[in-house]
Write a protein that holds these residues in place. Structure first.
Motif, short mmCIF file in Angstrom:
data_model
loop_
_atom_site.label_atom_id
_atom_site.label_comp_id
_atom_site.label_asym_id
_atom_site.label_seq_id
_atom_site.Cartn_x
_atom_site.Cartn_y
_atom_site.Cartn_z
N ILE A 1 0.79 -1.31 0.34
CA ILE A 1 0.09 0.70 -0.19
C ILE A 1 1.31 1.25 0.20
N LEU A 2 1.85 1.30 1.03
CA LEU A 2 2.63 2.38 0.98
C LEU A 2 3.49 2.29 -0.75
N ALA B 1 2.28 1.66 -2.85
CA ALA B 1 1.79 2.19 -4.33
C ALA B 1 1.48 3.32 -4.52
N LEU B 2 1.07 4.10 -2.89
CA LEU B 2 1.15 5.60 -2.88
C LEU B 2 2.25 6.42 -3.33
N ALA B 3 3.22 6.01 -2.63
CA ALA B 3 4.76 7.12 -3.27
C ALA B 3 4.40 6.58 -4.74
N MET C 1 2.45 6.93 -7.20
CA MET C 1 1.52 8.06 -6.86
C MET C 1 1.64 8.95 -7.06
N LEU C 2 2.07 9.23 -5.91
CA LEU C 2 2.22 10.75 -5.61
C LEU C 2 3.96 11.42 -6.93
#
Length: 134
Positions: free
Chosen positions: A51-52, A54-56, A58-59
């Motif tokens: 999850i982290l 994927a967030l990184a 995306m950012l």
């Protein structure tokens, strides 16, 4: 109450579809609870890491797209709002060269000479033929 019965029905369905997995989990829970805790923590950390990540990602992509947009706006003038009349030509060529040419004028530039033949003229035979209708 209906919510609890749906949870129980889902658990029963999982046990019916995966009896071997449930048996292994029960054996681990009874025989080696520390090992089961370690496996559960590994799975938890693994999914949290995904999850982290994927967030990184995306950012990063949002930042990269914003940066490319800024660069394109700078390259093409004041922006894409149409306020700049010469916005699309500004980054690709000099204005002096564009004004020197007249509209509709075509220039053809030869990039290279034709390559020399690799096979001499004497090689091969020419066969004459005629087309006949049957």
């Amino acid at each position: 109450m209906r919510f609890l019965t749906e949870i129980v029905d889902a658990l029963v369905g999982f046990v019916q579809r995966n009896p071997l997995t449930v048996l292994v989990i029960l054996i681990l829970a009874l025989g080696a609870p520390a090992l089961l805790k370690g496996i559960a923590l590994f799975i938890l950390y693994f999914f949290m890491g995904l999850i982290l990540l994927a967030l990184a990602a995306m950012l990063f992509f949002r930042w990269r797209i914003a940066r490319m947009r800024r660069e394109m706006e700078e390259q093409f003038g004041r922006g894409f709002d149409g306020a700049s009349q010469d916005g699309f030509r500004g980054g690709f060529g000099s204005r002096q060269r564009d004004t020197a040419r007249r509209e509709g004028e075509v220039h053809v530039h030869r990039t290279s000479e034709t390559p020399a033949k690799r096979v001499s003229e004497d090689v091969g035979d020419y066969v004459e033929f005629e087309e006949t209708k049957d």
